[in-house]
Write a protein that holds these residues in place. Structure first.
Motif, PDB file in Angstrom:
ATOM      1  N   VAL A   6       0.863  -1.185   0.000  1.00 32.79           N
ATOM      2  CA  VAL A   6       0.000   0.000   0.000  1.00 32.79           C
ATOM      3  C   VAL A   6       0.898   1.233   0.000  1.00 32.79           C
ATOM      4  N   SER A   7       0.542   2.211  -0.840  1.00 29.28           N
ATOM      5  CA  SER A   7       1.304   3.463  -0.902  1.00 29.28           C
ATOM      6  C   SER A   7       0.348   4.639  -0.751  1.00 29.28           C
ATOM      7  N   ALA A   8       0.815   5.698  -0.124  1.00 30.31           N
ATOM      8  CA  ALA A   8       0.023   6.917   0.083  1.00 30.31           C
ATOM      9  C   ALA A   8       0.977   8.074   0.333  1.00 30.31           C
ATOM     10  N   ARG A   9       0.387   9.282   0.477  1.00 30.40           N
ATOM     11  CA  ARG A   9       1.234  10.462   0.644  1.00 30.40           C
ATOM     12  C   ARG A   9       1.994  10.441   1.961  1.00 30.40           C
ATOM     13  N   THR A  10       1.348   9.969   3.018  1.00 28.23           N
ATOM     14  CA  THR A  10       1.992   9.898   4.330  1.00 28.23           C
ATOM     15  C   THR A  10       1.888   8.485   4.873  1.00 28.23           C
ATOM     16  N   LEU A  11       2.659   8.207   5.929  1.00 26.02           N
ATOM     17  CA  LEU A  11       2.646   6.882   6.540  1.00 26.02           C
ATOM     18  C   LEU A  11       1.290   6.595   7.181  1.00 26.02           C
ATOM     19  N   ASP A  12       0.684   7.616   7.832  1.00 25.09           N
ATOM     20  CA  ASP A  12      -0.631   7.420   8.440  1.00 25.09           C
ATOM     21  C   ASP A  12      -1.686   7.103   7.396  1.00 25.09           C
ATOM     22  N   ASP A  13      -1.612   7.793   6.244  1.00 26.19           N
ATOM     23  CA  ASP A  13      -2.573   7.516   5.174  1.00 26.19           C
ATOM     24  C   ASP A  13      -2.399   6.104   4.644  1.00 26.19           C
ATOM     25  N   ALA A  14      -1.164   5.629   4.551  1.00 21.17           N
ATOM     26  CA  ALA A  14      -0.918   4.271   4.064  1.00 21.17           C
ATOM     27  C   ALA A  14      -1.479   3.232   5.030  1.00 21.17           C
ATOM     28  N   ILE A  15      -1.301   3.480   6.330  1.00 25.97           N
ATOM     29  CA  ILE A  15      -1.838   2.547   7.332  1.00 25.97           C
ATOM     30  C   ILE A  15      -3.360   2.533   7.278  1.00 25.97           C
ATOM     31  N   THR A  16      -3.976   3.715   7.159  1.00 26.93           N
ATOM     32  CA  THR A  16      -5.440   3.798   7.061  1.00 26.93           C
ATOM     33  C   THR A  16      -5.947   3.076   5.827  1.00 26.93           C
ATOM     34  N   ILE A  34       8.202   0.105   4.307  1.00 26.06           N
ATOM     35  CA  ILE A  34       9.192  -0.006   3.235  1.00 26.06           C
ATOM     36  C   ILE A  34       9.801   1.359   2.929  1.00 26.06           C
ATOM     37  N   GLU A  35       8.956   2.391   2.875  1.00 24.93           N
ATOM     38  CA  GLU A  35       9.414   3.751   2.600  1.00 24.93           C
ATOM     39  C   GLU A  35       8.575   4.712   3.429  1.00 24.93           C
ATOM     40  N   LYS A  36       9.225   5.531   4.275  1.00 22.88           N
ATOM     41  CA  LYS A  36       8.494   6.468   5.136  1.00 22.88           C
ATOM     42  C   LYS A  36       7.890   7.613   4.342  1.00 22.88           C
ATOM     43  N   GLY A  37       8.468   7.975   3.197  1.00 24.14           N
ATOM     44  CA  GLY A  37       7.962   9.061   2.381  1.00 24.14           C
ATOM     45  C   GLY A  37       8.477  10.405   2.860  1.00 24.14           C
ATOM     46  N   SER A  38       8.444  11.356   1.961  1.00 24.44           N
ATOM     47  CA  SER A  38       8.891  12.709   2.299  1.00 24.44           C
ATOM     48  C   SER A  38       8.103  13.710   1.478  1.00 24.44           C
ATOM     49  N   ALA A  39       7.858  14.886   2.085  1.00 25.62           N
ATOM     50  CA  ALA A  39       7.062  15.916   1.415  1.00 25.62           C
ATOM     51  C   ALA A  39       7.862  16.660   0.349  1.00 25.62           C
ATOM     52  N   GLY A  40       9.203  16.601   0.428  1.00 29.12           N
ATOM     53  CA  GLY A  40      10.037  17.327  -0.525  1.00 29.12           C
ATOM     54  C   GLY A  40      10.041  18.820  -0.247  1.00 29.12           C
ATOM     55  N   LEU A  42       8.541  22.221  -1.537  1.00 33.30           N
ATOM     56  CA  LEU A  42       7.490  22.802  -2.383  1.00 33.30           C
ATOM     57  C   LEU A  42       6.924  21.784  -3.365  1.00 33.30           C
ATOM     58  N   GLY A  43       6.836  20.561  -2.883  1.00 32.45           N
ATOM     59  CA  GLY A  43       6.262  19.503  -3.713  1.00 32.45           C
ATOM     60  C   GLY A  43       7.244  18.835  -4.643  1.00 32.45           C
ATOM     61  N   ILE A  44       8.490  19.352  -4.717  1.00 35.65           N
ATOM     62  CA  ILE A  44       9.501  18.755  -5.607  1.00 35.65           C
ATOM     63  C   ILE A  44      10.251  17.670  -4.839  1.00 35.65           C
ATOM     64  N   GLY A  45      10.405  16.534  -5.473  1.00 38.47           N
ATOM     65  CA  GLY A  45      11.101  15.422  -4.834  1.00 38.47           C
ATOM     66  C   GLY A  45      10.257  14.696  -3.795  1.00 38.47           C
ATOM     67  N   MET A  46       8.933  14.847  -3.890  1.00 40.74           N
ATOM     68  CA  MET A  46       8.052  14.184  -2.924  1.00 40.74           C
ATOM     69  C   MET A  46       8.053  12.673  -3.161  1.00 40.74           C
ATOM     70  N   LYS A  47       8.151  11.915  -2.091  1.00 40.42           N
ATOM     71  CA  LYS A  47       8.123  10.457  -2.143  1.00 40.42           C
ATOM     72  C   LYS A  47       6.940   9.959  -1.323  1.00 40.42           C
ATOM     73  N   GLN A  48       6.235   8.998  -1.885  1.00 41.06           N
ATOM     74  CA  GLN A  48       5.097   8.425  -1.162  1.00 41.06           C
ATOM     75  C   GLN A  48       5.568   7.392  -0.143  1.00 41.06           C
ATOM     76  N   ALA A  49       4.790   7.285   0.917  1.00 40.41           N
ATOM     77  CA  ALA A  49       5.075   6.260   1.929  1.00 40.41           C
ATOM     78  C   ALA A  49       4.570   4.914   1.420  1.00 40.41           C
ATOM     79  N   VAL A  50       5.373   3.864   1.636  1.00 43.83           N
ATOM     80  CA  VAL A  50       5.034   2.522   1.161  1.00 43.83           C
ATOM     81  C   VAL A  50       5.159   1.547   2.334  1.00 43.83           C
ATOM     82  N   ILE A  51       4.118   0.716   2.518  1.00 49.19           N
ATOM     83  CA  ILE A  51       4.152  -0.308   3.556  1.00 49.19           C
ATOM     84  C   ILE A  51       3.674  -1.630   2.988  1.00 49.19           C
ATOM     85  N   LYS A  52       4.061  -2.699   3.646  1.00 49.57           N
ATOM     86  CA  LYS A  52       3.505  -4.024   3.384  1.00 49.57           C
ATOM     87  C   LYS A  52       2.673  -4.426   4.589  1.00 49.57           C
ATOM     88  N   ALA A  53       1.455  -4.867   4.352  1.00 43.13           N
ATOM     89  CA  ALA A  53       0.541  -5.139   5.471  1.00 43.13           C
ATOM     90  C   ALA A  53      -0.222  -6.426   5.225  1.00 43.13           C
TER      91      ALA A  53
END
Length: 293
Positions: A6-16, A34-40, A42-53
């Protein structure tokens, strides 16, 4: 059970999102980041949070085998032999004492028991099903109890034990559940995302393993009405901006319920038109100026 990614913008969103997909509560979820994610920046270099559940596996406890002492086994066998010896002469005695039929005498015919009248099976027929979206008296009561219990369990897991949960079937036939307590902003979440996720899970509980459909609505501190008024005012302001600038305006991503409010608010305005673009959960409403032909 295998893991899902599951991937989402933040770790909490991915868990939800994982809770929604698996249909479990937080205490039943087993996940790996798997990936905590980062806001970057001003939106540049943003990484989504990824978890396995996955759903936690229930471990069954094995009951210890009880060892029977050898002395008890031998005593049990001797007891069985004695009982078997006692049963044999008893059967022979019963054969000797059984009455013999006298020669030439007819036995009196046995009276057959009166046959009972066949029972009508009208009570076995199923009751007519209720219309979709309407909760019957018996089933509606069961739905309310199950949904209220689920909501209380989730609140207890969130350490929100002082929240009062009440429910009522509204005029539309939907089960409306209201929660009242302190610090309810935590339960609402950003733009109502936490409240919407809990509402989705409660709907799954209400409609699990049964026919028909029951719609469940969750609310707290009159958030749904206040949010609707805010979106209607936003729609009118955006429509005015589009008319002045004659440029198309895209709104922020919204869930289907909030997008319907925007569409409905601008439906009667002949100067603008609305449509949705993108994929969930980033689907948004676009307001466009209607140009005269």
């Amino acid at each position: 059970m295998e893991y899902i990614t599951v991937s989402a913008r933040t770790l909490d969103d991915a868990i939800t999102e994982a809770l929604v997909q698996l249909g479990v509560t937080s205490d039943q979820l087993d996940y790996q980041v798997i990936e905590k994610g980062s806001a970057g920046f001003l939106g540049i270099g943003m990484k989504q949070a990824v978890i396995k559940a996955r759903r936690k596996e229930e471990v069954k406890k094995e009951e210890p085998e009880i060892e029977i002492p050898k002395a008890d086994v031998s005593m049990a066998k001797e007891t069985e032999k004695k009982e078997a010896k006692k049963e044999v002469p008893k059967k022979e005695h019963e054969k000797k004492d059984s009455p013999k039929r006298e020669h030439g005498k007819k036995e009196s015919p046995k009276k057959e028991p009166k046959k009972k009248a066949p029972v009508k099976e009208q009570h076995l027929t199923k009751a007519p099903e209720k219309k979709r979206g309407r909760a019957g008296k018996g089933r509606g009561l069961h739905d309310r109890e199950a949904c209220e219990k689920f909501v209380r369990d989730v609140l207890f897991a969130m350490d929100m034990t002082d929240v009062k949960v009440t429910s009522v079937v509204d005029e539309e036939g939907a089960l409306s559940i209201d929660m009242e307590g302190s610090n309810m902003g935590i339960l609402i979440g950003k733009r109502g995302q936490t409240l919407d996720s809990l509402q989705y899970l409660t709907n799954r509980v209400a409609n699990k393993m049964q026919e028909g459909y029951v719609r469940v609505k969750l609310d707290t501190e009159d958030y749904r009405r206040r949010r609707k008024e805010t979106l209607e005012n936003l729609a009118k302001n955006i429509a005015s901006k589009v008319k002045r600038s004659r440029r198309t305006v895209s709104l922020e991503p919204m869930n289907p319920y909030e997008r319907r409010i925007i569409h409905s608010a601008l439906q009667a305005d002949p100067a603008v038109s609305t449509h949705s673009e993108g994929e969930e959960p980033y689907r948004r409403v676009v307001v466009t100026l209607v140009r005269n032909r």
